[in-house]
Design an enzyme around this catalytic site. Structure first.
Site: not given
Length: 261
Positions: A8, A10, A213
């Site tokens: 991922d 961001d 995250d």
């Protein structure tokens, strides 16, 4: 040993315009070890070439073919549905317009609908930082006239340096409420994007690692695909949430930073 890593963006490699400490070193170390790296983001606001430029600006190398965004995933899905040549009303940034236009789909925005009485086959919604009431009304009317409803992602929040701001999912929720319709979602936790990358790499799910995250997008997506998952605590998710996560949302591994990867 895993042969590919899917990251991922961001909250994992950067927050806003600031690189996550240790991320460039981790990416360089994996590439030096001969691992193949891919990047899978729910952010539909920018074309893939912009993410290539940002990765390079922050000290990480990447090619456009290694990146999948919820906008590029949406474009691939629409092609598979025979949407080439049809009209899409897009609520979102340049990423949606660019990715859909590249595959031959006609994309219109609220300004186009104000000038033309256009019937749209699809309404595609992502992060739109210029979202306003007229956009909401036009999207609602297209959906009430029978257009198919597609969300690039349902992320309610988007991590930046100071915390979080509203994500594309908050805009999707407004349009869904106005039209009393629920969309088909393209981005994580839906498996389509990760499945496309596995096919591109030609590897089995167990030979990959999904690094993210968020439990409800990155980790759930990896688990749905049978891919081992790693939660990194530099973005939205916490160790306490991971410890309490129900089946399906629990990561295979939790690390504080990418230095542990």
């Amino acid at each position: 040993m895993s042969s590919i890593y899917v990251f991922d963006l961001d909250g994992v490699l950067w927050r806003g315009e600031s690189v996550v400490p240790g991320a460039p070193e981790a990416i360089a170390r994996l590439r030096a070890a001969g691992k193949r790296l891919y990047f899978l983001t729910n952010n539909s606001s920018q074309p893939r070439r912009v993410y290539v430029e940002k990765l390079m600006r922050l000290g990480m190398s990447a090619q456009e073919s290694e990146i999948a965004t919820s906008a590029s995933i949406t474009a691939a899905y629409l092609v598979s549905q025979g949407a080439v040549g049809k009209t899409v009303f897009a609520v979102g940034g340049l990423g949606i317009h660019d990715e859909l236009g590249r595959v031959g789909i006609s994309v219109v925005s609220v300004a186009d609908l104000e000038a033309l009485d256009t019937d749209c086959a699809y309404v595609v919604v992502g992060l739109d930082k210029d979202f306003r009431y007229e956009t909401l009304r036009r999207a609602q009317q297209c959906l009430l006239r029978g257009a198919a409803f597609i969300a690039t992602n349902r992320d309610g929040q988007y991590p930046i340096e100071e915390g979080v701001i509203p994500g594309g999912g908050s805009i999707v929720a407004a349009i869904a409420a106005a039209a009393e319709r629920e969309p088909l979602t393209m981005g994580k936790p839906e498996p389509l994007g990760l499945q496309l990358l596995l096919e591109l790499a030609g590897v089995a799910p167990e030979d990959a690692v999904m690094v993210g995250d968020r439990l409800d997008t990155d980790i759930l997506c990896g688990n749905r695909c049978g891919v081992p998952t790693t939660l990194v605590l530099t973005g939205v998710g916490t160790r306490e949430q991971a410890d309490a996560a129900p089946a399906g949302f629990a990561p295979t591994r939790v690390i504080a930073t990418l230095a542990e990867l």
